[in-house]
Design a protein around this motif. Structure first.
Motif, short mmCIF file in Angstrom:
data_model
loop_
_atom_site.label_atom_id
_atom_site.label_comp_id
_atom_site.label_asym_id
_atom_site.label_seq_id
_atom_site.Cartn_x
_atom_site.Cartn_y
_atom_site.Cartn_z
N GLU A 122 13.68 -4.78 -4.86
CA GLU A 122 13.08 -4.98 -5.81
C GLU A 122 11.94 -6.13 -5.49
OE1 GLU A 122 15.37 -6.04 -9.73
OE2 GLU A 122 17.02 -5.68 -8.44
N GLU A 124 9.48 -8.45 -5.81
CA GLU A 124 8.62 -9.08 -6.81
C GLU A 124 7.35 -9.69 -6.09
OE1 GLU A 124 12.18 -10.18 -9.94
OE2 GLU A 124 11.45 -11.74 -8.57
N GLU A 179 7.18 -9.82 -14.98
CA GLU A 179 8.40 -10.26 -14.60
C GLU A 179 8.25 -11.95 -15.16
OE1 GLU A 179 11.27 -10.00 -12.89
OE2 GLU A 179 10.83 -7.90 -13.68
N GLU A 186 6.79 -6.61 -11.34
CA GLU A 186 7.76 -5.99 -10.45
C GLU A 186 7.51 -4.35 -10.69
OE1 GLU A 186 12.02 -7.33 -10.49
OE2 GLU A 186 12.53 -5.20 -10.56
MG MG Z 1 13.40 -9.03 -11.18
#
Ligand code: MG
Ligand code: ADP
Ligand code: MG
Ligand code: MG
Ligand code: MG
Length: 438
Positions: A122, A124, A179, A186
């Protein structure tokens, strides 16, 4: 015709970007016209290794980056160019410390045990002004901006463009959101084999930065780009499968506290390896000076950092280093946006395999709110407070450094120490403010 020459002919590719990632995560490339790709596919493109972060001298022979045709990607935003990650070799030998080679060795080590590690990340990021000094959306100021519907739509052009590209590439993206920090987003796509995920992670960073630039913005994966706001994590979700990739070895009945949250015995031991080597991980998962402003951080304006402080694991609870969100996998919440995509996967596999081998015990599960009640936990180790402590902990872990490769580990620690020394040699306003009148 070579594989890449055929690819070029079929897709109208004019240039190949033969790319490798150095020890600091920098992506380096040569643009090779399609006409010359067959020879390069055979012999590799030449680079002076010393000119990048690979721990070489100017006297070293040429490094050759041999493209891996299985991993080629046509740039969706510039289809006349194709990106292809490479295997770095010198005088016929694979370069031990080249990050993609390190990961390929770890994938082979897992395969030798009949295992296949599958991961998702993930990654970001923030969208800033081109100068990188401000959040690009002046209206994105809410105290709790997570999932902000209005703010995500103000950046729809960037997010949808990247998501459309991922759909076209067959990555199976499934959600995008604003986010927890102002200006932060994200985008999630499906997990896959660790090497596939590492190549996609690298390409994702390149793609997001490129699309943002085309929209007059600057994307950053820097761990803590804005003081007081939640930082850029790069959580990794992990499961281990049989070599055919059919049966999840982490799923199925387990025992004790790991079994209760849906991890098999193998899952428990792999997690045990992550916990056992936990102090050595941050040198790789949190590899910059700035990384330590995300972990061990004071509470952010949104109310929580969402980043860990301590070496603890739990069930579906986001305040610990490891979360088991559901059966058959776990999430390592430690890594940040500066983590080298290849070394991140490599260190996870190395620690996990070490845990499987030694039947490591992950220790007790902690189900508390770690941010509010962390002080009540007496049996957990703290994560390193800065990059120097992290490098020292990495160097002190002989098992992990040997698994990753003694040569790689020595080169990595040496360059990271140089980086730390450069940082401490830098004169700051803080020291003047606090020392001038002493
Ligand atoms: Mg996140
Ligand atoms: P969260 O924000 O709740 O942590 P996300 O949905 O943002 O989760 O990301 C989850 C990631 O985990 C995705 O990349 C997903 O494909 C991956 N994932 C899901 N199941 C597995 C699994 N069994 N093994 C490895 N990764 C997985
Ligand atoms: Mg030259
Ligand atoms: Mg997520
Ligand atoms: Mg997560």
């Amino acid at each position: 015709m070579s594989d890449l020459a055929t690819f070029a002919a079929e897709r109208g590719v004019k240039y190949f970007m033969i790319s490798y990632t150095d020890l600091f995560g920098g992506q380096r490339a040569k643009l090779v016209p399609a006409q010359a790709i067959a020879g390069m596919e055979q012999d590799g493109a030449g680079f002076a290794g010393f000119a990048t972060w690979l721990d070489m001298t100017p006297a070293h022979p040429d490094m050759l980056a041999v493209p891996d045709p299985a991993a080629v990607v046509q740039l969706p935003w510039k289809p006349e160019v194709a990106w292809v990650p490479a295997t770095c070799v010198m005088e016929g030998e694979e370069i031990e410390q080249a990050p993609r080679n390190v990961l390929r060795r770890m994938v082979d080590a897992a395969a030798a045990e009949g295992l296949r590690v599958k991961t998702g990340v993930e990654a970001e990021f923030f969208l800033l002004t081109p100068e990188g000094d401000r959040i690009s959306d002046v209206h994105d100021t809410a105290a709790k901006p997570c999932y902000d519907q209005q703010a995500v739509m103000r950046r729809y052009d960037v997010i949808a463009e990247v998501c459309d590209y991922m759909l076209g590439l067959g990555w199976n993206p499934y959600q995008n959101d604003h986010e927890d920090a102002n200006g932060q987003f994200e985008m999630n796509w499906d997990f896959d084999d660790a090497l596939v995920t590492a190549d996609r992670h690298s390409f994702f960073k390149f793609m997001v930065k490129s699309v943002a630039e085309n929209h007059g913005l600057r994307a950053t994966f820097m761990p803590k780009p804005v003081e007081g706001l939640t930082g850029n994590g790069c959580h990794a979700h992990i499961s281990v499968w049989d070599i055919a990739g059919q049966a999840n070895a982490f799923a199925g009945a387990g025992t004790g506290q790991t079994g209760e949250v849906g991890l098999s015995e193998k899952g428990a031991h792999f997690l045990g390896g992550i916990m056992q080597h936990g102090e050595a991980l941050p040198a790789i998962t949190n590899p910059t000076v700035n990384s330590y402003k995300r972990i061990n951080a004071p509470r952010t304006i949104s109310g929580a950092t969402w980043a860990p402080n301590t070496l603890t694991w739990t069930g579906n609870n986001r305040t610990h280093m490891v979360r088991v969100p559901g059966p058959g996998r776990f999430e390592l919440r430690l890594p940040d946006g500066a983590a080298n995509p290849y070394l991140l996967q490599a260190v996870i596999i190395a620690a996990g395999l070490s845990g499987l081998k030694g039947k490591a015990d992950p220790g007790p599960r902690h189900d508390i709110d770690m941010y509010a009640e962390g002080h009540t936990v007496k049996d957990a180790k703290r994560l390193p407070l800065n990059l120097l402590d992290a490098i020292r902990a990495f160097e002190a872990d002989g098992t992990l450094t040997a698994m990753l490769g003694a040569g790689f580990s020595a080169s990595y620690a040496k360059l990271k120490r140089q980086e730390w020394n450069a940082y401490t040699a830098h004169f700051s306003q803080w020291e003047k403010d606090n020392t001038l009148d002493i």
